[in-house]
Each structure stands twice: as structure tokens, then as C-alpha cells.
Design a protein around this motif. Structure first.
Motif, PDB file in Angstrom:
ATOM      1  N   LEU A 123      15.984 -26.243  11.428  1.00 27.26           N
ATOM      2  CA  LEU A 123      16.463 -25.176  12.310  1.00 27.26           C
ATOM      3  C   LEU A 123      17.229 -24.113  11.527  1.00 27.26           C
ATOM      4  O   LEU A 123      17.150 -22.922  11.853  1.00 27.26           O
ATOM      5  CB  LEU A 123      17.352 -25.767  13.406  1.00 27.26           C
ATOM      6  CG  LEU A 123      16.630 -26.636  14.436  1.00 27.26           C
ATOM      7  CD1 LEU A 123      17.636 -27.306  15.368  1.00 27.26           C
ATOM      8  CD2 LEU A 123      15.631 -25.811  15.244  1.00 27.26           C
ATOM      9  N   LEU A 124      17.964 -24.531  10.501  1.00 30.51           N
ATOM     10  CA  LEU A 124      18.670 -23.565   9.659  1.00 30.51           C
ATOM     11  C   LEU A 124      17.673 -22.625   8.986  1.00 30.51           C
ATOM     12  O   LEU A 124      17.864 -21.405   8.954  1.00 30.51           O
ATOM     13  CB  LEU A 124      19.512 -24.297   8.615  1.00 30.51           C
ATOM     14  CG  LEU A 124      20.225 -23.413   7.579  1.00 30.51           C
ATOM     15  CD1 LEU A 124      21.223 -22.487   8.251  1.00 30.51           C
ATOM     16  CD2 LEU A 124      20.900 -24.276   6.516  1.00 30.51           C
TER      17      LEU A 124
ATOM     18  N   THR B 267      17.117 -18.404   9.996  1.00 35.10           N
ATOM     19  CA  THR B 267      17.677 -17.449   9.038  1.00 35.10           C
ATOM     20  C   THR B 267      16.611 -16.699   8.244  1.00 35.10           C
ATOM     21  O   THR B 267      16.855 -15.584   7.794  1.00 35.10           O
ATOM     22  CB  THR B 267      18.617 -18.161   8.045  1.00 35.10           C
ATOM     23  OG1 THR B 267      17.916 -19.259   7.420  1.00 35.10           O
ATOM     24  CG2 THR B 267      19.845 -18.704   8.757  1.00 35.10           C
ATOM     25  N   LEU B 268      15.427 -17.296   8.055  1.00 36.02           N
ATOM     26  CA  LEU B 268      14.365 -16.660   7.282  1.00 36.02           C
ATOM     27  C   LEU B 268      13.314 -16.061   8.208  1.00 36.02           C
ATOM     28  O   LEU B 268      13.211 -16.433   9.376  1.00 36.02           O
ATOM     29  CB  LEU B 268      13.693 -17.684   6.356  1.00 36.02           C
ATOM     30  CG  LEU B 268      14.578 -18.399   5.337  1.00 36.02           C
ATOM     31  CD1 LEU B 268      13.741 -19.391   4.532  1.00 36.02           C
ATOM     32  CD2 LEU B 268      15.269 -17.414   4.415  1.00 36.02           C
ATOM     33  N   LYS B 269      12.522 -15.146   7.678  1.00 38.85           N
ATOM     34  CA  LYS B 269      11.374 -14.643   8.420  1.00 38.85           C
ATOM     35  C   LYS B 269      10.341 -15.750   8.576  1.00 38.85           C
ATOM     36  O   LYS B 269      10.320 -16.704   7.798  1.00 38.85           O
ATOM     37  CB  LYS B 269      10.764 -13.446   7.695  1.00 38.85           C
ATOM     38  CG  LYS B 269      11.663 -12.211   7.691  1.00 38.85           C
ATOM     39  CD  LYS B 269      10.955 -11.033   7.036  1.00 38.85           C
ATOM     40  CE  LYS B 269      11.823  -9.792   7.088  1.00 38.85           C
ATOM     41  NZ  LYS B 269      11.162  -8.608   6.453  1.00 38.85           N
ATOM     42  N   ALA B 270       9.471 -15.600   9.578  1.00 40.24           N
ATOM     43  CA  ALA B 270       8.509 -16.664   9.891  1.00 40.24           C
ATOM     44  C   ALA B 270       7.607 -16.972   8.701  1.00 40.24           C
ATOM     45  O   ALA B 270       7.338 -18.143   8.391  1.00 40.24           O
ATOM     46  CB  ALA B 270       7.674 -16.264  11.107  1.00 40.24           C
TER      47      ALA B 270
ATOM     48  N   VAL C 128      25.489 -33.570   9.246  1.00 38.76           N
ATOM     49  CA  VAL C 128      26.640 -32.754   9.638  1.00 38.76           C
ATOM     50  C   VAL C 128      26.526 -31.352   9.050  1.00 38.76           C
ATOM     51  O   VAL C 128      26.722 -30.343   9.749  1.00 38.76           O
ATOM     52  CB  VAL C 128      27.949 -33.433   9.188  1.00 38.76           C
ATOM     53  CG1 VAL C 128      29.128 -32.480   9.393  1.00 38.76           C
ATOM     54  CG2 VAL C 128      28.170 -34.721   9.964  1.00 38.76           C
ATOM     55  N   VAL C 129      26.202 -31.272   7.767  1.00 39.20           N
ATOM     56  CA  VAL C 129      26.099 -29.969   7.100  1.00 39.20           C
ATOM     57  C   VAL C 129      24.946 -29.156   7.683  1.00 39.20           C
ATOM     58  O   VAL C 129      25.096 -27.960   7.999  1.00 39.20           O
ATOM     59  CB  VAL C 129      25.915 -30.152   5.584  1.00 39.20           C
ATOM     60  CG1 VAL C 129      25.609 -28.811   4.918  1.00 39.20           C
ATOM     61  CG2 VAL C 129      27.166 -30.766   4.970  1.00 39.20           C
ATOM     62  N   GLY C 130      23.769 -29.785   7.848  1.00 37.20           N
ATOM     63  CA  GLY C 130      22.597 -29.067   8.346  1.00 37.20           C
ATOM     64  C   GLY C 130      22.765 -28.581   9.766  1.00 37.20           C
ATOM     65  O   GLY C 130      22.514 -27.406  10.065  1.00 37.20           O
ATOM     66  N   LEU C 131      23.199 -29.460  10.660  1.00 37.82           N
ATOM     67  CA  LEU C 131      23.369 -29.065  12.058  1.00 37.82           C
ATOM     68  C   LEU C 131      24.511 -28.057  12.217  1.00 37.82           C
ATOM     69  O   LEU C 131      24.414 -27.124  13.021  1.00 37.82           O
ATOM     70  CB  LEU C 131      23.632 -30.304  12.918  1.00 37.82           C
ATOM     71  CG  LEU C 131      22.444 -31.263  13.068  1.00 37.82           C
ATOM     72  CD1 LEU C 131      22.874 -32.544  13.771  1.00 37.82           C
ATOM     73  CD2 LEU C 131      21.298 -30.603  13.832  1.00 37.82           C
ATOM     74  N   GLY C 132      25.580 -28.254  11.447  1.00 39.16           N
ATOM     75  CA  GLY C 132      26.687 -27.300  11.517  1.00 39.16           C
ATOM     76  C   GLY C 132      26.278 -25.918  11.042  1.00 39.16           C
ATOM     77  O   GLY C 132      26.609 -24.907  11.667  1.00 39.16           O
ATOM     78  N   ALA C 133      25.552 -25.860   9.928  1.00 38.80           N
ATOM     79  CA  ALA C 133      25.105 -24.574   9.408  1.00 38.80           C
ATOM     80  C   ALA C 133      24.091 -23.926  10.347  1.00 38.80           C
ATOM     81  O   ALA C 133      24.111 -22.707  10.541  1.00 38.80           O
ATOM     82  CB  ALA C 133      24.502 -24.754   8.012  1.00 38.80           C
ATOM     83  N   ALA C 134      23.197 -24.738  10.935  1.00 43.43           N
ATOM     84  CA  ALA C 134      22.221 -24.193  11.881  1.00 43.43           C
ATOM     85  C   ALA C 134      22.915 -23.595  13.102  1.00 43.43           C
ATOM     86  O   ALA C 134      22.560 -22.514  13.575  1.00 43.43           O
ATOM     87  CB  ALA C 134      21.231 -25.276  12.309  1.00 43.43           C
TER      88      ALA C 134
ATOM     89  N   ARG D  51      25.855 -22.396  13.176  1.00 44.67           N
ATOM     90  CA  ARG D  51      26.656 -21.218  12.776  1.00 44.67           C
ATOM     91  C   ARG D  51      25.798 -20.008  12.462  1.00 44.67           C
ATOM     92  O   ARG D  51      26.142 -18.869  12.822  1.00 44.67           O
ATOM     93  CB  ARG D  51      27.507 -21.602  11.552  1.00 44.67           C
ATOM     94  CG  ARG D  51      28.261 -20.449  10.904  1.00 44.67           C
ATOM     95  CD  ARG D  51      29.344 -19.919  11.813  1.00 44.67           C
ATOM     96  NE  ARG D  51      30.106 -18.845  11.176  1.00 44.67           N
ATOM     97  CZ  ARG D  51      29.729 -17.584  11.097  1.00 44.67           C
ATOM     98  NH1 ARG D  51      28.577 -17.223  11.651  1.00 44.67           N
ATOM     99  NH2 ARG D  51      30.483 -16.690  10.502  1.00 44.67           N
ATOM    100  N   PHE D  52      24.669 -20.207  11.773  1.00 46.73           N
ATOM    101  CA  PHE D  52      23.908 -19.070  11.247  1.00 46.73           C
ATOM    102  C   PHE D  52      22.589 -18.813  11.957  1.00 46.73           C
ATOM    103  O   PHE D  52      21.897 -17.848  11.620  1.00 46.73           O
ATOM    104  CB  PHE D  52      23.634 -19.293   9.757  1.00 46.73           C
ATOM    105  CG  PHE D  52      24.880 -19.384   8.910  1.00 46.73           C
ATOM    106  CD1 PHE D  52      25.641 -18.251   8.674  1.00 46.73           C
ATOM    107  CD2 PHE D  52      25.288 -20.594   8.390  1.00 46.73           C
ATOM    108  CE1 PHE D  52      26.797 -18.322   7.906  1.00 46.73           C
ATOM    109  CE2 PHE D  52      26.421 -20.682   7.613  1.00 46.73           C
ATOM    110  CZ  PHE D  52      27.189 -19.543   7.374  1.00 46.73           C
ATOM    111  N   PHE D  53      22.204 -19.640  12.927  1.00 51.02           N
ATOM    112  CA  PHE D  53      20.913 -19.452  13.588  1.00 51.02           C
ATOM    113  C   PHE D  53      20.892 -18.128  14.344  1.00 51.02           C
ATOM    114  O   PHE D  53      21.803 -17.820  15.120  1.00 51.02           O
ATOM    115  CB  PHE D  53      20.649 -20.612  14.569  1.00 51.02           C
ATOM    116  CG  PHE D  53      19.228 -20.657  15.087  1.00 51.02           C
ATOM    117  CD1 PHE D  53      18.290 -21.453  14.467  1.00 51.02           C
ATOM    118  CD2 PHE D  53      18.852 -19.899  16.183  1.00 51.02           C
ATOM    119  CE1 PHE D  53      16.988 -21.506  14.932  1.00 51.02           C
ATOM    120  CE2 PHE D  53      17.551 -19.936  16.660  1.00 51.02           C
ATOM    121  CZ  PHE D  53      16.610 -20.750  16.032  1.00 51.02           C
ATOM    122  N   ARG D  54      19.838 -17.341  14.106  1.00 45.43           N
ATOM    123  CA  ARG D  54      19.657 -16.058  14.806  1.00 45.43           C
ATOM    124  C   ARG D  54      18.493 -16.204  15.790  1.00 45.43           C
ATOM    125  O   ARG D  54      17.411 -16.638  15.413  1.00 45.43           O
ATOM    126  CB  ARG D  54      19.380 -14.924  13.817  1.00 45.43           C
ATOM    127  CG  ARG D  54      20.500 -14.680  12.822  1.00 45.43           C
ATOM    128  CD  ARG D  54      20.326 -13.337  12.122  1.00 45.43           C
ATOM    129  NE  ARG D  54      19.042 -13.250  11.453  1.00 45.43           N
ATOM    130  CZ  ARG D  54      18.834 -13.582  10.177  1.00 45.43           C
ATOM    131  NH1 ARG D  54      19.839 -14.036   9.441  1.00 45.43           N
ATOM    132  NH2 ARG D  54      17.643 -13.460   9.640  1.00 45.43           N
TER     133      ARG D  54
END
Length: 255
Positions: free
Chosen positions: A164-165, A169-172, A242-248, A250-253
Motif C-alpha cells: 500500500l505504501l 506514493t508512486l505512479k501506477a 508496524v513500519v509499513g502500515l504506519g508509513a502507508a 502517513r504517506f498514502f495519496r
């Protein structure tokens, strides 16, 4: 018949019903996608049958299928929770599907919950299929089923967060390329088919910290060696989750 029998009742359905309906839809879309099925079902199955039947890679003492099956189960989790989910979500974001769903009565966190449930349903089907094939090839598992379940759940959480991160955050197109590249790299260097002790010692310590390596080694410790609870591997997966879900989160657009 009372006067209010056919009175309209506008409003959203109960939240659990909305999540269940979206999860069913996500699962149907996943299972109807030929490319996704190739990645999540066909490739792990072919690898298990091929490397268990033909002596290509030295898997150490014991039957090859006993070494390979835990690694292939880990690969199946990664292919669904990370690669498949990243690609599908990335293109949904590009085409505006996520933006429209985000404006529906279904909360955004509930949409992600539905996607996670879809991943879990697909993984159950994968595990059942691969287990049946492994038994047919002569697999002899051992160990604690609860430890296996805990490893699979934490592995799913870790890979889902990373997928999900990437999708958010990246283009498709970049997600498509990166997810497939990571899949291939981790297939080779994550202890799935080639034992980590075949790599140089300097690389082993780094590769052992990868989520695919922790999941593969943890499942192997339990299912092949009969370990009670591989705490080290569980700890690595928990940190990645924890790191992956937390970052996702926070930064998911969404668009």
C-alpha cells in the motif's frame, strides 16, 4: 399491510455489511484477473512442483519438498499481499477509483480493511492449494499450527503495508515495474528456493532481515524442524508490519 411497509429508508447500510460487500467485490475482481492469478497461484505452484521434482538447487539434507514448501507459502503471501495488491491499488488510484470510493459512505479505513480481507481470503485459497500439492509430493510437516498462523498473519500485515505504501506514493507504471522487480529479487535472495547459507556471510546477515526471509525461515523452523515459536522471525515481521502500515497510513495519496 401497514402504511409504512414500503416507506423509503435512505441512508448508508451498516458498516459491517458495507465492509463485507466491498471485500466480496475485491475478491471477485482479484480472482477474475488473469495476470493476478498467474502471479499468486500459477507461479508458486509451478515453482513448488518443479524444484521438488527436479534436483536443480541444493536444499541441504532431507527431502527438497520439506525445505521448499514453507518458502513457497511465504512467496504466495508476498505475491498476494505485496505485489498483487500494490499493482491493483496503484492502477485504481490512477484511474480515480480510490478517489470515488473515498467519497462514498464507506470510510477510507473500512475500504483498506475490505482490501485486507480480500487478501486474506485469497491467501487461504493459496495455502489450501499449495498444501494439497505439497502433500502429494511427499511433504511431512511438523510444529505448532498457531505459530504458522501467527507467522502468516504478521507476514500479510508486513507485505500489505509495504504494498500500500508503494501504491499510494508512486505512479501506477512505476508501481508495476517496482513491484515485479522486488518480487523477482526477493524470490532469488529471500531464502524461498535458495538457502540463505548459500550466500556470502556478509550478505546473509542483511538478507535475513528481509520480511520474505523472516517469513520463509520462520515457517521452515516450525514446519520442517518442529520449532515451538520462532520469536526472532516474528519480531522482524512485526517491525516490518508496524513500519509499513504506519508509513502507508502517513504517506498514502488517494489521487
Amino acid at each position: 399491510m401497514s402504511a409504512g411497509t414500503y416507506t423509503p429508508r435512505p441512508g448508508a447500510a451498516p458498516l459491517p455489511r458495507m465492509i463485507a460487500a466491498q471485500a466480496v467485490l475485491e475478491t471477485k475482481m482479484l480472482l477474475r484477473n488473469g495476470e493476478q492469478l498467474l502471479l499468486t497461484v500459477v507461479i508458486p505452484t509451478l515453482l513448488l512442483v518443479l524444484f521438488s521434482s527436479v534436483d536443480i538447487v541444493d536444499t541441504g539434507a532431507g527431502k527438497a519438498v520439506d525445505f521448499l514448501t514453507p518458502g513457497i507459502l511465504a512467496l504466495a503471501v508476498m505475491s498476494t499481499a505485496f505485489t498483487g495488491q500494490a499493482i491493483a491499488t496503484g492502477f485504481e488510484r490512477r484511474y480515480g477509483v480510490l478517489k470515488r470510493l473515498g467519497a462514498s459512505p464507506l470510510p477510507r479505513w473500512a475500504l483498506m480493511t475490505a482490501k485486507t480481507l480480500s487478501v486474506l481470503v485469497t491467501e487461504v485459497l493459496q495455502v489450501v492449494l499449495l498444501t494439497v500439492i505439497a502433500f502429494a509430493l511427499g511433504w511431512s510437516p511438523h510444529g505448532n499450527p498457531f505459530a504458522v498462523l501467527l507467522l502468516l498473519v504478521l507476514g500479510t500485515a508486513a507485505f500489505s503495508g509495504l504494498g500500500l505504501l508503494m501504491a499510494g506514493t508512486l505512479k501506477a507504471e512505476a508501481t508495476l515495474a517496482a513491484a515485479n522487480l522486488v518480487f523477482l529479487l526477493l524470490l532469488v535472495g529471500g531464502g524461498v528456493i535458495v538457502p540463505l547459507d548459500k550466500f556470502p556471510e556478509a550478505a546473509q546477515s542483511v538478507l535475513g532481515l528481509l520480511p520474505i526471509s523472516a517469513l520463509s525461515d520462520g515457517l521452515r523452523d516450525v514446519l520442517r524442524d518442529g520449532a515451538a515459536m520462532p520469536w526472532g522471525d516474528l519480531g522482524i515481521l512485526a517491525v516490518w508490519a508496524v513500519v509499513g502500515l504506519g508509513a502507508a497510513g502517513r504517506f498514502f495519496r488517494w489521487e
